[in-house]
Design a protein around this motif. Structure first.
Motif, short mmCIF file in Angstrom:
data_model
loop_
_atom_site.label_atom_id
_atom_site.label_comp_id
_atom_site.label_asym_id
_atom_site.label_seq_id
_atom_site.Cartn_x
_atom_site.Cartn_y
_atom_site.Cartn_z
N LEU A 46 0.83 -1.21 0.00
CA LEU A 46 0.00 0.00 0.00
C LEU A 46 0.87 1.26 0.00
O LEU A 46 0.55 2.24 -0.67
N ALA A 47 1.98 1.21 0.74
CA ALA A 47 2.89 2.35 0.75
C ALA A 47 3.50 2.58 -0.63
O ALA A 47 3.69 3.73 -1.06
N ILE A 48 3.80 1.52 -1.36
CA ILE A 48 4.35 1.65 -2.71
C ILE A 48 3.34 2.30 -3.64
O ILE A 48 3.65 3.27 -4.37
N LEU A 49 2.12 1.80 -3.63
CA LEU A 49 1.08 2.38 -4.49
C LEU A 49 0.78 3.81 -4.06
O LEU A 49 0.51 4.69 -4.90
N GLY A 50 0.86 4.06 -2.75
CA GLY A 50 0.66 5.41 -2.25
C GLY A 50 1.69 6.38 -2.79
O GLY A 50 1.37 7.52 -3.14
N ARG A 51 2.93 5.94 -2.89
CA ARG A 51 3.99 6.81 -3.41
C ARG A 51 3.82 7.04 -4.91
O ARG A 51 4.10 8.14 -5.42
N ALA A 52 3.38 6.02 -5.64
CA ALA A 52 3.14 6.21 -7.07
C ALA A 52 2.04 7.24 -7.30
O ALA A 52 2.16 8.11 -8.16
N LEU A 53 0.97 7.16 -6.52
CA LEU A 53 -0.13 8.11 -6.67
C LEU A 53 0.29 9.52 -6.25
O LEU A 53 -0.18 10.51 -6.82
N ALA A 54 1.17 9.62 -5.27
CA ALA A 54 1.66 10.93 -4.87
C ALA A 54 2.41 11.61 -6.00
O ALA A 54 2.40 12.84 -6.12
N ASP A 55 3.08 10.81 -6.85
CA ASP A 55 3.77 11.37 -8.01
C ASP A 55 2.79 11.70 -9.13
O ASP A 55 2.97 12.70 -9.84
N ALA A 56 1.76 10.89 -9.28
CA ALA A 56 0.83 11.06 -10.40
C ALA A 56 -0.18 12.17 -10.17
O ALA A 56 -0.68 12.77 -11.12
N LEU A 57 -0.51 12.45 -8.90
CA LEU A 57 -1.55 13.43 -8.56
C LEU A 57 -0.94 14.78 -8.20
O LEU A 57 0.22 14.84 -7.77
N PRO A 58 -1.71 15.85 -8.29
CA PRO A 58 -1.17 17.17 -7.94
C PRO A 58 -1.03 17.40 -6.44
O PRO A 58 -0.39 18.37 -6.03
N HIS A 59 -1.62 16.54 -5.62
CA HIS A 59 -1.47 16.64 -4.17
C HIS A 59 -0.58 15.49 -3.68
O HIS A 59 -0.57 14.41 -4.26
N ALA A 60 0.16 15.74 -2.59
CA ALA A 60 1.21 14.81 -2.17
C ALA A 60 0.82 13.85 -1.05
O ALA A 60 1.46 12.82 -0.87
N ASP A 61 -0.22 14.18 -0.28
CA ASP A 61 -0.51 13.42 0.94
C ASP A 61 -1.76 12.56 0.79
O ASP A 61 -2.84 13.08 0.44
N PRO A 62 -1.67 11.26 1.09
CA PRO A 62 -2.88 10.43 1.07
C PRO A 62 -3.81 10.81 2.23
O PRO A 62 -3.38 10.90 3.38
N PHE A 63 -5.07 11.05 1.92
CA PHE A 63 -6.09 11.28 2.94
C PHE A 63 -6.88 9.99 3.20
O PHE A 63 -7.13 9.62 4.33
N THR A 64 -7.27 9.32 2.13
CA THR A 64 -7.95 8.04 2.24
C THR A 64 -7.56 7.17 1.06
O THR A 64 -7.44 7.66 -0.07
N ILE A 65 -7.31 5.90 1.34
CA ILE A 65 -6.89 4.97 0.29
C ILE A 65 -7.51 3.61 0.58
O ILE A 65 -7.42 3.11 1.70
N SER A 66 -8.19 3.06 -0.41
CA SER A 66 -8.85 1.76 -0.28
C SER A 66 -8.24 0.79 -1.27
O SER A 66 -8.13 1.10 -2.46
N ALA A 67 -7.86 -0.38 -0.76
CA ALA A 67 -7.16 -1.36 -1.59
C ALA A 67 -7.90 -2.69 -1.58
O ALA A 67 -8.37 -3.14 -0.53
N HIS A 68 -7.97 -3.30 -2.74
CA HIS A 68 -8.46 -4.68 -2.87
C HIS A 68 -7.27 -5.54 -3.30
O HIS A 68 -6.63 -5.26 -4.32
N TYR A 69 -6.98 -6.56 -2.48
CA TYR A 69 -5.86 -7.46 -2.74
C TYR A 69 -6.39 -8.65 -3.55
O TYR A 69 -7.18 -9.46 -3.05
#
Length: 284
Positions: free
Chosen positions: A51-74
């Motif tokens: 989740l931390a890895i995907l969180g960092r990828a999204l931080a690069d892809a999105l204009p905002h840097a901090d995750p507020f809410t993240i939902s994952a399906h494994y």
């Protein structure tokens, strides 16, 4: 040799966790990473680390840097080795942006297999107001020197839980009955938490913290792997330096599934993260 053995305290941006969660942008929205074997339990990669890895990828892809809410399906179990992440920007706004991401690996036949899919909203934690109105209270955990970590128990089977070498866990003795063959049946787990190399917490390590303790199923009297089906994490504020306190509880096991509710508190007694996950358990 894990960096825990180093006498030098690691810092945010310069630690094993940062290096092992760093993604390389191949093209806009597409990232490569080599999943480290250092964050595995048996042979499966830990869900919080993913989740931390995907969180960092999204931080690069999105204009905002901090995750507020993240939902994952494994979807399938990830293995150490190469992986690719593909992200999509769903919506961007002034204070929040939303994106989705999936992590893929290749099977033995060379076919691409999706391992995990997430949907997340990002913002700026530093811009949030200081007003807090809550009935939540920090978990009552004994002082760290009265708690116990993996190093206090029998030596594990080599390679069975590499992730524990990279964590600082000090578990509340009242939630350790399972380790002594006398589980309490309460479905609770509480622990002091940090990274073994001394790196302070940030929003991405909070994504790891909610999924890093032994499963509450152990204290119910169950054994074996408890794979996550779905995990949602809310990051409430940027954590203060110092060790975290993590409290996880389960109230209902039915049909071979249980929920785990987690709270993460920082050294300033602030509730910095919350999560709920649905996990599958082995009943026999």
């Amino acid at each position: 040799m894990p960096e825990a053995a180093s006498a030098t305290r690691a810092t945010i941006g310069d630690s094993e966790f940062d290096r092992d969660t760093a993604v390389t942008r191949r093209a806009p929205g597409v990232y490569d990473i080599d999943l480290s074997a250092g964050w595995t339990i048996i042979s499966a990669v830990n869900g919080g680390y993913l989740l931390a890895i995907l969180g960092r990828a999204l931080a690069d892809a999105l204009p905002h840097a901090d995750p507020f809410t993240i939902s994952a399906h494994y979807l399938t179990a990830s293995q150490p080795g190469p992986a690719v992440i593909r992200t999509d920007v769903v919506r961007t706004g002034r204070t929040l942006s939303t994106g989705q991401a999936s992590l893929f690996q290749y099977d033995e036949e060379g076919k691409e297999v999706e391992r995990i899919r997430v949907l997340a909203s990002y913002g700026d934690l530093g811009s949030l107001p200081d007003d807090v109105r809550t009935t939540a209270k920090p978990p009552a955990i004994p002082p760290m020197d009265q708690c116990f970590g993996p190093e206090d128990g029998p030596a594990p089977v080599e390679g069975s839980s590499a992730i524990t070498d990279r964590l600082m866990l000090k578990l509340d003795p009242s939630t350790l009955g399972w380790a002594l063959g006398a589980p309490s049946g309460k479905g609770e787990m509480r622990s002091w938490f940090g990274l073994a190399d001394g790196r302070d917490a940030d929003p991405f390590s909070l994504l790891l913290a909610v999924d890093a303790l032994p499963p509450t199923a152990f204290e119910i009297g169950l054994k074996g792997w408890v794979p996550t089906v779905e995990l949602t994490v809310h990051i409430r504020c940027r954590p203060a330096p110092g060790p975290l306190r993590v409290s996880i509880s389960t109230r209902n096991l039915a049909g071979g599934f249980l929920e785990e509710d987690a709270e993460v508190w920082d050294s300033d007694d602030r509730l910095v993260a919350q999560s709920r996950q649905l996990a599958r358990v082995r009943l026999s």
